[in-house]
Design an enzyme around this catalytic site. Structure first.
Site, PDB file in Angstrom:
ATOM      1  N   ASP A  93      44.640  42.996  89.009  1.00 27.00           N
ATOM      2  CA  ASP A  93      43.532  42.728  88.197  1.00 27.00           C
ATOM      3  C   ASP A  93      42.836  44.288  88.324  1.00 27.00           C
ATOM      4  OD1 ASP A  93      41.469  42.313  86.114  1.00 27.00           O
ATOM      5  OD2 ASP A  93      41.196  40.193  86.953  1.00 27.00           O
ATOM      6  N   ASP A 104      40.070  45.478  80.722  1.00 24.33           N
ATOM      7  CA  ASP A 104      40.090  44.517  81.848  1.00 24.33           C
ATOM      8  C   ASP A 104      41.522  43.919  81.714  1.00 24.33           C
ATOM      9  OD1 ASP A 104      39.646  42.592  83.735  1.00 24.33           O
ATOM     10  OD2 ASP A 104      38.080  41.731  82.849  1.00 24.33           O
ATOM     11  N   HIS A 166      36.054  36.364  78.480  1.00 27.23           N
ATOM     12  CA  HIS A 166      34.256  36.777  78.500  1.00 27.23           C
ATOM     13  C   HIS A 166      34.470  37.918  77.308  1.00 27.23           C
ATOM     14  CE1 HIS A 166      35.919  40.070  80.993  1.00 27.23           C
ATOM     15  NE2 HIS A 166      36.563  39.179  81.705  1.00 27.23           N
ATOM     16  N   HIS A 174      31.058  41.090  81.905  1.00 30.77           N
ATOM     17  CA  HIS A 174      30.958  39.737  81.576  1.00 30.77           C
ATOM     18  C   HIS A 174      29.822  39.590  80.865  1.00 30.77           C
ATOM     19  CE1 HIS A 174      33.502  39.513  84.995  1.00 30.77           C
ATOM     20  NE2 HIS A 174      34.315  38.779  84.346  1.00 30.77           N
ATOM     21  N   GLU A 199      41.754  35.633  79.674  1.00 38.03           N
ATOM     22  CA  GLU A 199      42.572  35.450  80.905  1.00 38.03           C
ATOM     23  C   GLU A 199      42.813  34.051  81.418  1.00 38.03           C
ATOM     24  OE1 GLU A 199      40.216  36.942  84.286  1.00 38.03           O
ATOM     25  OE2 GLU A 199      38.536  37.453  82.888  1.00 38.03           O
ATOM     26  N   GLU A 283      45.752  38.896  81.863  1.00 38.30           N
ATOM     27  CA  GLU A 283      44.742  39.228  80.908  1.00 38.30           C
ATOM     28  C   GLU A 283      44.965  40.363  80.184  1.00 38.30           C
ATOM     29  OE1 GLU A 283      41.613  40.150  83.578  1.00 38.30           O
ATOM     30  OE2 GLU A 283      40.060  39.543  81.768  1.00 38.30           O
TER      31      GLU A 283
HETATM   32 MN    MN Z   1      40.273  41.069  84.993  1.00 38.42          MN
HETATM   33 MN    MN Z   2      38.351  39.563  82.995  1.00 41.82          MN
END
Ligand code: MN
Ligand code: MN
Length: 298
Positions: A93, A104, A166, A174, A199, A283
């Site tokens: 990630d 992200d 998010h 976030h 995600e 994600e």
């Molecule tokens: Mn992530």
């Molecule tokens: Mn994330």
């Protein structure tokens, strides 16, 4: 928590968001090629993050390399000796930040391609694809969660209920909305001109994550942000790794302990289920415009 900084989108900001997506995606691709049996997590993290910095951006958070029953938030410490083993289910990630505009993205792979967990890995990549198909301006949060849950259950696994997607704000990874991996009945909608991450997480266990051991990821978070301090100057209000302080402060461990004591920063524990459980994740970051949906990390 720090208040979300609302993003006013203009062409230059959209360009930065897309560039952060492109470099974040390349970084994930690079990390995937580096993970191998016997390779150290430390090397993979340092090389991947170096790529982002050499591209003129910054990591939007430390590379997370969470293995098997760990779902998220494991990043190696400085000189960490931990290595990948054949059969490990690794969640990779990472994201990039350009002027605070972040990406992200994440994927899961099985080290050495033993193939024992292909279904688990497919469950989240397919759930993510299905979710991307329903994302449009003003779609309800529950509709996205419903899709993710449906696909993961069809593979015979459980969606992780207490982790999810998010909103993403400037220097705020976030922000505002939470997008669950099941239908929680939330009729709030994804607003036009917003940046979000979706995600899905799938589990062979119960699908509830708890806090594990203290991790190596920290973030400025308090009533008074010291804007002259090294943390704000280096990382602003994005998450950072303890190893990133090496060479920047004299004694990183003591520096972090004292900042925690003054409640200037928070530490992220490793998020996990019980041992013996396997978890996968996928994600992407999505820019939802009034007339277009752009997956910035595709
Ligand atoms: Mn992530
Ligand atoms: Mn994330």
């Amino acid at each position: 928590m720090i208040k979300a900084r609302f993003m006013q989108l203009d062409q230059d900001i959209i360009r930065k968001i897309k560039e952060a997506g492109r470099i974040g995606k390349n970084a994930l691709e690079l990390a995937k090629t580096l993970v191998a049996p016997g390779e150290s997590l430390f090397n993979v993290a340092e090389k991947t993050e170096k790529y982002i910095v050499e591209s003129g951006l910054k990591p939007s958070f430390p590379l997370n390399l969470s293995i098997n029953n760990e779902a998220a938030h494991y990043t190696p410490s400085y000189g960490d000796q931990k290595v990948f083993r054949t059969g490990d289910v690794v969640k990779i990630d990472i994201g990039a930040s350009l002027d605070g505009y972040c990406s992200d993205n994440a994927c899961t792979l099985e080290v050495g391609e033993a193939g024992k967990h292909s279904d688990l890995i497919d469950a989240t990549s397919e759930a993510l694809k299905a979710a991307l198909k329903v994302v449009r301006p003003n779609v309800t949060i529950s509709k996205i969660g419903e899709k993710i849950e449906e696909v993961i259950l069809s593979f015979g696994f459980r969606p992780v209920k207490n982790l999810g997607g998010h909103g993403i704000g400037r220097y705020d990874l976030h922000s505002s909305i939470f997008i669950p991996n099941y239908d929680d009945g939330n009729m709030d909608t994804v607003r036009p001109n917003s940046l979000i991450a979706i995600e899905p997480f799938a589990s062979t266990g119960i699908g509830m994550i708890r806090n594990g051991q203290p991790g190596n990821i920290f973030m400025l978070d308090g009533p008074r942000i010291d804007r002259e301090g090294i943390i704000y100057r280096e990382f602003n209000t994005l998450p950072f790794a303890s190893r990133w302080l090496n060479g920047k402060v004299n004694n990183p461990d003591r520096f972090l302990r004292e900042a925690l004591g003054r409640k200037e920063i928070v530490s992220f524990p490793v998020l996990k289920e019980h041992s013996g459980v396997f978890i996968s994740q996928a994600e992407h970051t999505i820019l939802v415009l009034s007339d277009d949906v752009v997956v910035t990390t595709l």
